[in-house]
Design an enzyme around this catalytic site. Structure first.
Site, PDB file in Angstrom:
ATOM      1  N   ASP A 166       5.462  14.877  13.908  1.00 15.83           N
ATOM      2  CA  ASP A 166       6.471  15.826  13.452  1.00 15.83           C
ATOM      3  C   ASP A 166       5.817  17.200  13.394  1.00 15.83           C
ATOM      4  O   ASP A 166       4.721  17.330  12.847  1.00 15.83           O
ATOM      5  CB  ASP A 166       6.925  15.424  12.040  1.00 15.83           C
ATOM      6  CG  ASP A 166       8.427  15.388  11.893  1.00 15.83           C
ATOM      7  OD1 ASP A 166       9.033  16.472  11.934  1.00 15.83           O
ATOM      8  OD2 ASP A 166       8.973  14.291  11.722  1.00 15.83           O
ATOM      9  N   GLU A 217      14.957  19.271  16.375  1.00 13.18           N
ATOM     10  CA  GLU A 217      16.045  18.985  15.437  1.00 13.18           C
ATOM     11  C   GLU A 217      16.954  20.202  15.413  1.00 13.18           C
ATOM     12  O   GLU A 217      16.533  21.269  14.975  1.00 13.18           O
ATOM     13  CB  GLU A 217      15.449  18.716  14.042  1.00 13.18           C
ATOM     14  CG  GLU A 217      16.492  18.304  13.038  1.00 13.18           C
ATOM     15  CD  GLU A 217      16.036  18.476  11.591  1.00 13.18           C
ATOM     16  OE1 GLU A 217      16.524  17.738  10.729  1.00 13.18           O
ATOM     17  OE2 GLU A 217      15.192  19.360  11.313  1.00 13.18           O
ATOM     18  N   HIS A 267      15.339   9.591   8.973  1.00 11.31           N
ATOM     19  CA  HIS A 267      14.920   9.569   7.567  1.00 11.31           C
ATOM     20  C   HIS A 267      15.777  10.457   6.671  1.00 11.31           C
ATOM     21  O   HIS A 267      15.530  10.525   5.468  1.00 11.31           O
ATOM     22  CB  HIS A 267      13.465  10.033   7.481  1.00 11.31           C
ATOM     23  CG  HIS A 267      13.319  11.457   7.936  1.00 11.31           C
ATOM     24  ND1 HIS A 267      13.485  11.827   9.253  1.00 11.31           N
ATOM     25  CD2 HIS A 267      13.086  12.589   7.251  1.00 11.31           C
ATOM     26  CE1 HIS A 267      13.341  13.141   9.339  1.00 11.31           C
ATOM     27  NE2 HIS A 267      13.092  13.632   8.143  1.00 11.31           N
TER      28      HIS A 267
HETATM   29  C1  GLC Z   1      14.184  18.498   8.331  1.00 15.33           C
HETATM   30  C2  GLC Z   1      13.614  17.166   7.913  1.00 15.33           C
HETATM   31  C3  GLC Z   1      13.911  16.947   6.464  1.00 15.33           C
HETATM   32  C4  GLC Z   1      13.255  18.052   5.682  1.00 15.33           C
HETATM   33  C5  GLC Z   1      13.632  19.431   6.210  1.00 15.33           C
HETATM   34  C6  GLC Z   1      12.705  20.483   5.708  1.00 15.33           C
HETATM   35  O1  GLC Z   1      15.550  18.549   8.226  1.00 15.33           O
HETATM   36  O2  GLC Z   1      14.130  16.159   8.729  1.00 15.33           O
HETATM   37  O3  GLC Z   1      13.497  15.698   6.014  1.00 15.33           O
HETATM   38  O4  GLC Z   1      13.615  17.974   4.336  1.00 15.33           O
HETATM   39  O5  GLC Z   1      13.572  19.510   7.603  1.00 15.33           O
HETATM   40  O6  GLC Z   1      11.462  20.420   6.360  1.00 15.33           O
END
Ligand code: GLC
Ligand code: CA
Length: 575
Positions: free
Chosen positions: A101, A266, A341
């Site tokens: 990640d 994402e 998650h």
């Molecule tokens: C993304 C992650 C999430 C996290 C957020 C801040 O959305 O998937 O779990 O809380 O970023 O990093």
């Protein structure tokens, strides 16, 4: 006849691991890297090609490791950098890849960069984060620089006494946003968060919040949607900002292009397919693919995420159609996923987790997912049909900062009104991020075999682990797990249709069944799914054609049946 080129990150199936909850090797109640290593063969055996590990970096864990205090170190309870090197090696030795990640919109407030940045206004790293002076109301009250609301509630600005300025945090107070406008900071991010791991053999990244790095320099107020509070949802202001594509292009030329990597971004709040194509078109190298949010946003509240509104099957069909078709006639690529998650479990959200239907409906979803075009992502536990936590769990059983902050804010706002709080719990029971974070259910021993710690794991284990666990499913040829295995094989054996094919929408079935097609040249498949707990007529899209049942999730069905049983799914090949 195969004509599509085999590309590892297109044809590969990805398995996402959430390190805290996957496997505890030393009985401290928390998952760890040696635990992951001990389960590589289980993952390989499932038919997985690529493992994605959610953040395992050093972190004070305010947001489960998405608040990183050192990109070049591992959170000690999870293990060491050497453990990660061993994990990479063990994956590669089995012909698998490993991606990490990449969390570079923000760091932890305990990262050395931020500690320096907050020392003084003239510190060389001051400008690595986003600092601004206060605004003042007419009566002299100190106000944040704008009205942006943080994803985790309250203002996105935090006042810092020492230097008398605010810093921006789109997420928790402990997650200050990096300033991507600063080229020195960008270089440091590339070196520390990316090159450090690429040099150790990592094969790419899932890129966290990939469209939030460029926020422009104006940082204007967001439009007012909720009159009763000052802070407003502000994604329209900070997502997809003016330099976003430039930054990703730079990241690509300066770092990624030097390695054989995959990237999956994402990508929330980006509904326009043409816009998404700008990120994933291969001509303009930015990202290989993204997670667009429509599927996991089905039913979420418009103003407050956890005010669950429900959704209709027709909406789900539209969303799937849209994101299956958007790469047609382009050189872009897409993803197929319905869990991660941050989401409730798919069986509970999109099918049925009732004892009679949960296995069959988990298989139906497996059948659907394995028929979709794009790189397929499976989230840990999805392969055994894990379901949401029981409804009788209380807020004390939930651990996620987002859920708890939301619960507390409603408690405060409503003066602990039981009705309001019951409504919050109803939302969390479906959408809570914690459902995906329950310990993985390995077997029927205490705490589901996740940990040997006497008083259990860091988070409560699902009460149904004796009914739903990997060990018993490995033994049972009819289990959800073995169905996933079979489906993943079928997907590969017919890769042109399922992984690369064109999606065909048939306008039928209304709110009860979902029938769609996949095509590649002269090869064609028809997929029929019953999303209800009643029998439904199977409306054949093309009654004239001859079809043969390739696979289904109900025993004894030969494919000629006119009715689809509850939660039945079938895949036909057209002859
Ligand atoms: C993304 C992650 C999430 C996290 C957020 C801040 O959305 O998937 O779990 O809380 O970023 O990093
Ligand atoms: Ca451990």
């Amino acid at each position: 006849m195969t004509v599509t080129q085999l590309t590892w990150w297109k044809d590969g199936t990805v398995y996402q691991i959430y390190p805290a909850s996957f496997k505890d090797s030393n009985n401290d109640g928390l998952g760890d890297i040696p635990g992951i290593i001990s389960k590589i063969d289980y993952i390989k055996d499932l038919g997985i090609d690529i493992i994605w590990v959610s953040p395992m970096y050093d972190s004070p864990q305010h947001d489960m490791g998405y608040d990183i205090s050192n990109y070049e170190a591992v959170y000690p309870p999870y293990g060491t950098v050497e453990d990660m090197e061993r994990l990479v090696e063990d994956c590669h030795a089995r012909g698998m890849r490993l991606i990490l990640d990449l969390v570079v919109n923000h760091t932890s407030d305990e990262h050395e960069w931020f500690k320096e940045s907050r020392i003084s206004k003239d510190n060389p790293k001051r400008d690595w984060y986003i600092w601004m002076p206060a605004r003042y109301a007419e009566d002299g009250t100190r106000m944040p620089p704008n009205n942006w609301r943080s994803f985790f509630g309250g203002s996105a600005w935090q006042w810092d006494d020492q230097t008398q300025e605010y810093y921006l945090h789109l997420f928790a107070i402990q997650q200050p946003d990096l300033n991507w406008e600063n080229p020195v900071a960008r270089r440091a991010i590339y070196d520390s968060a990316m090159e450090f791991w690429l040099k150790r053999g990592v094969d790419g990244f899932r890129v966290d919040t990939v469209n939030m790095y460029s926020k422009g320099t104006e940082l204007q107020d967001a439009p007012i949607i909720d009159q009763s509070v000052f802070e407003q949802p502000a994604h329209s202001r900070f997502c997809n900002g003016p330099r976003m594509h430039e930054f990703l292009r730079e990241m690509n030329t300066e770092v990624l292009s030097k390695y054989d990597t995959m990237t999956v971004g994402e990508l929330p709040y980006t509904p326009d397919p043409a816009h998404v194509l700008r990120y994933v078109g291969s001509g303009d190298k930015q990202l290989d693919m993204v997670f667009q949010f429509d599927i996991v946003d089905l039913g979420v509240g418009q103003t407050y995420k956890y005010e669950y509104e429900g959704y209709k099957l027709s909406q789900m069909k539209e969303v799937i159609q849209k994101w299956q078709q958007f790469i047609a006639d382009s050189d872009g690529w897409t993803t197929a996923f319905c869990e991660n998650h941050d989401q409730g479990r798919s069986v509970s959200r999109f099918a049925s987790d009732s004892p009679i239907w949960r296995e069959r409906s988990a298989k139906m979803l497996a059948l659907m997912m394995c028929s979709l075009t794009g790189t397929l992502f499976v989230y840990q536990g999805q392969e055994i049909g894990m379901i949401n936590a029981p409804k009788y769990w209380s807020i004390e059983d939930y651990k996620d900062i987002e859920s708890i902050n939301y619960h507390n804010s409603v408690a405060r706002r409503s003066d602990n009104d039981p009705k309001e709080l019951a409504r919050v719990m109803r939302g969390l029971q479906i959408l809570g991020r914690d459902h995906a974070r329950l310990p993985m259910q390995w077997d029927s021993s205490p705490y589901a075999g996740f940990t040997g710690k006497k008083d259990g794991a860091w988070m409560r284990t699902h009460d149904l682990y004796k009914e739903i666990n990997a060990a018993s499913q490995l033994q049972d040829p009819k289990s959800v797990l073995n169905f996933w295995k079979k489906m993943l094989q079928i997907r590969k054996q017919n890769r042109d249709i399922f992984i690369h094919g064109e999606y065909e929408e048939y306008q039928m079935g209304g709110e009860k069944t979902f029938v769609f097609g996949k095509r590649h040249g002269s090869e064609r498949a028809i997929i029929a799914l019953n999303f209800t707990d009643q029998e439904q007529v199977f409306q054949r899209p093309d009654p004239g054609v001859k079809m043969e049942l390739l696979v289904g999730n109900v025993e004894g069905v030969d494919g000629t049946e006119e009715m689809l049983q509850p939660y039945e799914g079938r895949v036909y090949l057209v002859l």
